[in-house]
Design an enzyme around this catalytic site. Structure first.
Site, PDB file in Angstrom:
ATOM      1  N   TYR A  83       4.650   0.005  -6.230  1.00  0.00           N
ATOM      2  CA  TYR A  83       3.492  -0.657  -6.848  1.00  0.00           C
ATOM      3  C   TYR A  83       2.707   0.275  -7.780  1.00  0.00           C
ATOM      4  O   TYR A  83       1.532   0.015  -8.064  1.00  0.00           O
ATOM      5  CB  TYR A  83       2.574  -1.223  -5.765  1.00  0.00           C
ATOM      6  CG  TYR A  83       3.059  -2.547  -5.197  1.00  0.00           C
ATOM      7  CD1 TYR A  83       3.220  -3.669  -6.020  1.00  0.00           C
ATOM      8  CD2 TYR A  83       3.332  -2.686  -3.846  1.00  0.00           C
ATOM      9  CE1 TYR A  83       3.655  -4.877  -5.506  1.00  0.00           C
ATOM     10  CE2 TYR A  83       3.773  -3.908  -3.322  1.00  0.00           C
ATOM     11  CZ  TYR A  83       3.923  -4.996  -4.163  1.00  0.00           C
ATOM     12  OH  TYR A  83       4.350  -6.204  -3.656  1.00  0.00           O
ATOM     13  N   PHE A  87      -7.248  -3.412  -5.672  1.00  0.00           N
ATOM     14  CA  PHE A  87      -6.528  -3.851  -4.469  1.00  0.00           C
ATOM     15  C   PHE A  87      -5.365  -2.934  -4.083  1.00  0.00           C
ATOM     16  O   PHE A  87      -4.690  -3.169  -3.086  1.00  0.00           O
ATOM     17  CB  PHE A  87      -6.026  -5.300  -4.638  1.00  0.00           C
ATOM     18  CG  PHE A  87      -5.092  -5.526  -5.809  1.00  0.00           C
ATOM     19  CD1 PHE A  87      -3.744  -5.216  -5.729  1.00  0.00           C
ATOM     20  CD2 PHE A  87      -5.569  -6.081  -6.989  1.00  0.00           C
ATOM     21  CE1 PHE A  87      -2.876  -5.438  -6.795  1.00  0.00           C
ATOM     22  CE2 PHE A  87      -4.708  -6.309  -8.070  1.00  0.00           C
ATOM     23  CZ  PHE A  87      -3.363  -5.979  -7.961  1.00  0.00           C
ATOM     24  N   ARG A 116      10.322 -16.693  -9.881  1.00  0.00           N
ATOM     25  CA  ARG A 116       8.853 -16.682 -10.054  1.00  0.00           C
ATOM     26  C   ARG A 116       8.300 -18.103  -9.860  1.00  0.00           C
ATOM     27  O   ARG A 116       7.273 -18.291  -9.218  1.00  0.00           O
ATOM     28  CB  ARG A 116       8.464 -16.165 -11.448  1.00  0.00           C
ATOM     29  CG  ARG A 116       8.811 -14.711 -11.736  1.00  0.00           C
ATOM     30  CD  ARG A 116       7.956 -13.725 -10.993  1.00  0.00           C
ATOM     31  NE  ARG A 116       6.549 -13.837 -11.273  1.00  0.00           N
ATOM     32  CZ  ARG A 116       5.645 -12.951 -10.843  1.00  0.00           C
ATOM     33  NH1 ARG A 116       6.016 -11.892 -10.129  1.00  0.00           N
ATOM     34  NH2 ARG A 116       4.373 -13.108 -11.100  1.00  0.00           N
ATOM     35  N   ASN A 133       0.887 -12.766   0.703  1.00  0.00           N
ATOM     36  CA  ASN A 133       1.357 -13.992   0.046  1.00  0.00           C
ATOM     37  C   ASN A 133       2.867 -14.226   0.183  1.00  0.00           C
ATOM     38  O   ASN A 133       3.496 -14.848  -0.667  1.00  0.00           O
ATOM     39  CB  ASN A 133       0.906 -14.003  -1.416  1.00  0.00           C
ATOM     40  CG  ASN A 133       1.393 -12.793  -2.179  1.00  0.00           C
ATOM     41  OD1 ASN A 133       2.147 -11.973  -1.652  1.00  0.00           O
ATOM     42  ND2 ASN A 133       0.983 -12.670  -3.428  1.00  0.00           N
ATOM     43  N   HIS A 175       7.580 -11.323  -2.835  1.00  0.00           N
ATOM     44  CA  HIS A 175       7.498 -10.641  -4.132  1.00  0.00           C
ATOM     45  C   HIS A 175       8.713 -11.033  -4.954  1.00  0.00           C
ATOM     46  O   HIS A 175       9.810 -11.189  -4.404  1.00  0.00           O
ATOM     47  CB  HIS A 175       7.505  -9.110  -3.942  1.00  0.00           C
ATOM     48  CG  HIS A 175       7.774  -8.360  -5.212  1.00  0.00           C
ATOM     49  ND1 HIS A 175       6.766  -8.004  -6.075  1.00  0.00           N
ATOM     50  CD2 HIS A 175       8.935  -7.965  -5.801  1.00  0.00           C
ATOM     51  CE1 HIS A 175       7.306  -7.398  -7.143  1.00  0.00           C
ATOM     52  NE2 HIS A 175       8.624  -7.363  -6.993  1.00  0.00           N
ATOM     53  N   GLU A 223      13.470  -2.432 -10.017  1.00  0.00           N
ATOM     54  CA  GLU A 223      13.215  -2.753  -8.616  1.00  0.00           C
ATOM     55  C   GLU A 223      14.515  -2.870  -7.813  1.00  0.00           C
ATOM     56  O   GLU A 223      14.578  -2.419  -6.672  1.00  0.00           O
ATOM     57  CB  GLU A 223      12.388  -4.036  -8.524  1.00  0.00           C
ATOM     58  CG  GLU A 223      10.965  -3.828  -9.037  1.00  0.00           C
ATOM     59  CD  GLU A 223      10.120  -5.087  -9.088  1.00  0.00           C
ATOM     60  OE1 GLU A 223       8.942  -4.964  -9.487  1.00  0.00           O
ATOM     61  OE2 GLU A 223      10.603  -6.189  -8.735  1.00  0.00           O
TER      62      GLU A 223
HETATM   63  N1  UDP Z   1      -2.651  -8.626  -4.868  1.00  0.00           N
HETATM   64  C1  UDP Z   1      -3.820  -8.518  -4.131  1.00  0.00           C
HETATM   65  N2  UDP Z   1      -5.011  -8.865  -4.733  1.00  0.00           N
HETATM   66  C2  UDP Z   1      -5.088  -9.329  -6.008  1.00  0.00           C
HETATM   67  C3  UDP Z   1      -3.896  -9.454  -6.752  1.00  0.00           C
HETATM   68  C4  UDP Z   1      -2.700  -9.088  -6.151  1.00  0.00           C
HETATM   69  O1  UDP Z   1      -3.794  -8.098  -2.980  1.00  0.00           O
HETATM   70  O2  UDP Z   1      -6.193  -9.648  -6.483  1.00  0.00           O
HETATM   71  C5  UDP Z   1      -1.380  -8.241  -4.244  1.00  0.00           C
HETATM   72  C6  UDP Z   1      -0.483  -9.433  -3.888  1.00  0.00           C
HETATM   73  O3  UDP Z   1       0.223  -9.135  -2.689  1.00  0.00           O
HETATM   74  C7  UDP Z   1       0.434  -9.494  -5.089  1.00  0.00           C
HETATM   75  C8  UDP Z   1       0.647  -8.010  -5.395  1.00  0.00           C
HETATM   76  O4  UDP Z   1      -0.642  -7.449  -5.161  1.00  0.00           O
HETATM   77  O5  UDP Z   1       1.644 -10.176  -4.797  1.00  0.00           O
HETATM   78  C9  UDP Z   1       1.095  -7.686  -6.800  1.00  0.00           C
HETATM   79  O6  UDP Z   1       0.193  -8.313  -7.714  1.00  0.00           O
HETATM   80  P1  UDP Z   1       0.752  -9.050  -9.011  1.00  0.00           P
HETATM   81  O7  UDP Z   1      -0.418  -9.281  -9.908  1.00  0.00           O
HETATM   82  O8  UDP Z   1       1.905  -8.297  -9.564  1.00  0.00           O
HETATM   83  O9  UDP Z   1       1.205 -10.484  -8.447  1.00  0.00           O
HETATM   84  P2  UDP Z   1       2.676 -11.089  -8.246  1.00  0.00           P
HETATM   85  O10 UDP Z   1       3.543 -10.585  -9.366  1.00  0.00           O
HETATM   86  O11 UDP Z   1       3.159 -10.630  -6.880  1.00  0.00           O
HETATM   87  O12 UDP Z   1       2.463 -12.578  -8.291  1.00  0.00           O
HETATM   88 MG    MG Z   2       3.909  -8.626  -9.948  1.00  0.00          MG
END
Ligand code: UDP
Ligand code: MG
Length: 139
Positions: A50, A58, A86, A113, A116, A127
């Site tokens: 990450y 976060f 996605r 959530n 991933h 990845e």
């Molecule tokens: N996340 C979080 N708070 C936020 C946004 C994201 O805890 O406000 C976490 C969540 O688990 C998310 C991950 O960080 O899946 C990666 O964020 P991203 O914006 O890349 O979202 P994704 O691609 O997973 O939809």
């Molecule tokens: Mg992401």
């Protein structure tokens, strides 16, 4: 064109015995599981995975959450697999995710959530190779 994408069933979903349910949704959507395994990420792995989010508020919580229990990492294959996965996952925040998506069905909150998925061809490549060797992908 067939492509690969990278998937994680996150700790909240593994803990609730939802690995099979999430993988079943992936397969029902027509994506093929090319490789899969359960791992427990180290703090260093989660931080590296990450790293793009390092500056976000976060980030520390996210890393702690991702190492809080085992996860199931997989490589998925299919036509347009990155975008299709996605779509199947739904919005990052389960409260905003569409009906029929994994996050709507199984996500607990914006952090926990359930899953991933890679967000583009470059991240998919990075990845996949972060967690899988070439040998594990030959099938
Ligand atoms: N996340 C979080 N708070 C936020 C946004 C994201 O805890 O406000 C976490 C969540 O688990 C998310 C991950 O960080 O899946 C990666 O964020 P991203 O914006 O890349 O979202 P994704 O691609 O997973 O939809
Ligand atoms: Mg992401």
């Amino acid at each position: 064109m067939s492509e690969l994408t990278f998937s994680i069933v996150k700790p909240d979903a593994v803990e609730r015995n939802l690995v099979g349910a999430v993988l079943a949704m992936i397969e029902a959507a027509g994506l093929t599981i090319k490789a899969t395994k359960m791992i427990r990420m180290t703090k260093e792995q989660a931080e590296g995975f990450y790293a793009v989010h390092k500056a976000r508020p976060f980030y520390n919580d996210l890393v702690a959450y991702m190492i809080s229990g085992p996860v199931v990492v997989s490589v998925l294959e299919g036509d347009n697999a990155i975008a299709r996965y996605r779509d199947l996952m739904g919005a990052t925040n389960p409260a905003q995710a569409a009906e029929g998506t994994i996050r709507k069905k199984y996500g607990k909150n914006i952090e926990a959530n359930a899953c991933h998925g890679s967000d583009g061809p470059d991240t998919a490549k990075t990845e996949v190779s972060f967690f899988f060797s070439q040998l594990e992908l030959v099938n």
